[in-house]
Design a protein around this motif. Structure first.
Motif, PDB file in Angstrom:
ATOM      1  N   GLU A   1     -75.519  54.881  17.181  1.00 50.22           N
ATOM      2  CA  GLU A   1     -74.657  54.216  18.044  1.00 50.22           C
ATOM      3  C   GLU A   1     -74.860  52.586  17.729  1.00 50.22           C
ATOM      4  N   SER A   2     -75.571  52.278  17.054  1.00 48.39           N
ATOM      5  CA  SER A   2     -76.058  50.706  16.708  1.00 48.39           C
ATOM      6  C   SER A   2     -74.937  50.206  15.726  1.00 48.39           C
ATOM      7  N   LEU A   3     -74.397  50.868  14.900  1.00 49.77           N
ATOM      8  CA  LEU A   3     -73.458  50.500  13.766  1.00 49.77           C
ATOM      9  C   LEU A   3     -72.316  51.164  13.861  1.00 49.77           C
ATOM     10  N   SER A   4     -71.214  50.595  13.888  1.00 53.59           N
ATOM     11  CA  SER A   4     -69.787  51.280  13.835  1.00 53.59           C
ATOM     12  C   SER A   4     -68.936  50.587  12.936  1.00 53.59           C
ATOM     13  N   LEU A   5     -68.126  51.463  12.376  1.00 53.71           N
ATOM     14  CA  LEU A   5     -66.843  50.750  11.598  1.00 53.71           C
ATOM     15  C   LEU A   5     -65.657  51.017  12.537  1.00 53.71           C
ATOM     16  N   ASP A   6     -65.056  50.036  13.414  1.00 55.89           N
ATOM     17  CA  ASP A   6     -63.864  50.162  14.259  1.00 55.89           C
ATOM     18  C   ASP A   6     -62.800  49.973  13.502  1.00 55.89           C
TER      19      ASP A   6
ATOM     20  N   PHE B   1     -61.714  49.312   4.945  1.00 47.29           N
ATOM     21  CA  PHE B   1     -61.714  48.154   5.846  1.00 47.29           C
ATOM     22  C   PHE B   1     -62.012  48.543   7.206  1.00 47.29           C
ATOM     23  N   GLY B   2     -62.141  47.525   8.062  1.00 53.26           N
ATOM     24  CA  GLY B   2     -62.291  47.765   9.402  1.00 53.26           C
ATOM     25  C   GLY B   2     -63.049  46.666  10.032  1.00 53.26           C
TER      26      GLY B   2
ATOM     27  N   THR C   1     -65.796  57.505   9.589  1.00 53.61           N
ATOM     28  CA  THR C   1     -64.268  58.016   9.058  1.00 53.61           C
ATOM     29  C   THR C   1     -63.422  56.901   9.088  1.00 53.61           C
ATOM     30  N   ALA C   2     -62.377  56.989   7.906  1.00 51.03           N
ATOM     31  CA  ALA C   2     -61.372  56.076   7.813  1.00 51.03           C
ATOM     32  C   ALA C   2     -60.152  56.770   7.472  1.00 51.03           C
ATOM     33  N   ILE C   3     -58.931  56.331   8.154  1.00 54.15           N
ATOM     34  CA  ILE C   3     -57.952  56.992   7.780  1.00 54.15           C
ATOM     35  C   ILE C   3     -57.130  56.206   6.606  1.00 54.15           C
ATOM     36  N   ALA C   4     -56.417  56.923   5.635  1.00 53.98           N
ATOM     37  CA  ALA C   4     -55.681  56.484   4.343  1.00 53.98           C
ATOM     38  C   ALA C   4     -54.404  55.815   4.998  1.00 53.98           C
ATOM     39  N   LYS C   5     -53.986  54.797   4.431  1.00 56.60           N
ATOM     40  CA  LYS C   5     -52.657  54.146   4.772  1.00 56.60           C
ATOM     41  C   LYS C   5     -52.063  53.603   3.391  1.00 56.60           C
ATOM     42  N   ASP C   6     -50.869  53.425   3.401  1.00 54.23           N
ATOM     43  CA  ASP C   6     -50.127  52.997   2.242  1.00 54.23           C
ATOM     44  C   ASP C   6     -50.091  51.506   2.289  1.00 54.23           C
ATOM     45  N   TYR C   7     -50.812  50.558   1.556  1.00 56.22           N
ATOM     46  CA  TYR C   7     -51.043  49.318   1.573  1.00 56.22           C
ATOM     47  C   TYR C   7     -50.578  48.745   0.156  1.00 56.22           C
ATOM     48  N   SER C   8     -49.666  47.814   0.028  1.00 53.87           N
ATOM     49  CA  SER C   8     -49.702  47.205  -1.248  1.00 53.87           C
ATOM     50  C   SER C   8     -50.021  45.807  -1.363  1.00 53.87           C
ATOM     51  N   GLY C   9     -50.591  45.139  -0.212  1.00 54.53           N
ATOM     52  CA  GLY C   9     -51.094  43.895  -0.283  1.00 54.53           C
ATOM     53  C   GLY C   9     -52.294  43.505  -0.945  1.00 54.53           C
ATOM     54  N   ALA C  10     -52.522  42.340  -0.717  1.00 51.90           N
ATOM     55  CA  ALA C  10     -54.009  41.869  -1.230  1.00 51.90           C
ATOM     56  C   ALA C  10     -54.170  42.220  -2.816  1.00 51.90           C
ATOM     57  N   GLN C  11     -53.435  41.782  -3.598  1.00 56.35           N
ATOM     58  CA  GLN C  11     -53.328  42.104  -5.136  1.00 56.35           C
ATOM     59  C   GLN C  11     -54.457  41.058  -5.817  1.00 56.35           C
ATOM     60  N   GLU C  12     -55.679  41.360  -5.491  1.00 59.34           N
ATOM     61  CA  GLU C  12     -56.783  40.397  -6.122  1.00 59.34           C
ATOM     62  C   GLU C  12     -57.125  40.734  -7.548  1.00 59.34           C
ATOM     63  N   THR C  13     -57.485  40.170  -8.304  1.00 59.49           N
ATOM     64  CA  THR C  13     -58.162  40.458  -9.608  1.00 59.49           C
ATOM     65  C   THR C  13     -59.639  40.511  -9.633  1.00 59.49           C
ATOM     66  N   TYR C  14     -60.042  41.252 -10.696  1.00 59.41           N
ATOM     67  CA  TYR C  14     -61.447  41.342 -10.623  1.00 59.41           C
ATOM     68  C   TYR C  14     -62.261  39.998 -11.666  1.00 59.41           C
ATOM     69  N   ALA C  15     -63.310  39.653 -11.063  1.00 53.94           N
ATOM     70  CA  ALA C  15     -63.805  38.520 -11.513  1.00 53.94           C
ATOM     71  C   ALA C  15     -64.330  39.065 -12.957  1.00 53.94           C
ATOM     72  N   PRO C  16     -64.341  38.243 -14.104  1.00 47.22           N
ATOM     73  CA  PRO C  16     -64.900  38.505 -15.422  1.00 47.22           C
ATOM     74  C   PRO C  16     -66.083  39.559 -15.254  1.00 47.22           C
ATOM     75  N   GLY C  17     -65.992  40.596 -16.152  1.00 47.96           N
ATOM     76  CA  GLY C  17     -66.725  41.312 -16.337  1.00 47.96           C
ATOM     77  C   GLY C  17     -67.014  42.584 -15.295  1.00 47.96           C
ATOM     78  N   GLU C  18     -66.233  42.491 -14.082  1.00 50.17           N
ATOM     79  CA  GLU C  18     -66.369  43.135 -12.837  1.00 50.17           C
ATOM     80  C   GLU C  18     -65.466  44.459 -13.171  1.00 50.17           C
TER      81      GLU C  18
END
Length: 177
Positions: free
Chosen positions: A42-47, A62-63, A155-172
């Motif tokens: 109970e000490s750690l949760s992902l709300d 995320f959460g 547990t996490a619920i899956a959602k449609d999401y198209s935001g936050a279109q970051e790129t990877y740092a070189p080599g990632e």
């Protein structure tokens, strides 16, 4: 004489074990301090946990990562059975004025009684090499792993999401993921 020596050695061994085991005991008058190795589930949760729905490749979770204990908790990683790899990620400003996502060097530390927001465009749990699609509305199960190798199911619920279109740092990013 040999029988007497064996008996003496056995007695010394027992005495040494009793003495050593007493070293770690806390007197009854002092409250025992909780260490991270004694943190309860109970000490750690992902709300409000959610994951970006994805057919293949990678996704993120995320959460609000919440420490409900009176000790700092270190999140060292996560596990998801239906992926090749899971990493802790951060998003940083890159040299071109955009944002780049990269594996975090080190862990996430959640101070006692506080929380850490895992969000698109910020720190998050990256799930790479999906073995099967994650459809909108589906609930996925992960395990959070602390610095002392304790696991916490979430547990996490899956959602449609198209935001936050970051790129990877070189080599990632590599061709496998």
């Amino acid at each position: 004489m040999r029988k007497n020596t064996t008996t003496q050695m056995a007695a010394l061994s027992v005495a040494a074990m009793i003495g050593l085991s007493a070293c770690g005991q806390t007197p009854a008058s002092e409250p025992e301090k909780t260490s991270q190795s004694q943190v309860s589930v109970e000490s750690l949760s992902l709300d409000n946990a959610w994951a970006k729905a994805a057919d293949e490749g990678m996704t993120a979770v995320f959460g609000e990562l919440k420490n409900n204990s009176d000790e700092d908790i270190t999140l060292a990683g996560a596990k998801y059975d239906d992926a090749d790899e899971v990493q802790l990620h951060e998003t940083l400003e890159d040299n071109s004025g955009g944002m780049s996502m990269q594996e975090k060097k080190g862990d996430f530390t959640i101070p006692a009684g506080e929380s850490l927001s895992l969000k698109p465009g910020g720190e998050h749990i990256m799930v790479m090499g999906l073995k099967k699609p994650i459809k909108p509305g589906e609930e996925i199960s992960l395990e959070l792993v602390t610095g002392d190798d304790q696991t916490f199911p979430v547990t996490a619920i899956a959602k449609d999401y198209s935001g936050a279109q970051e790129t990877y740092a070189p080599g990632e990013a590599d061709s496998d993921h």
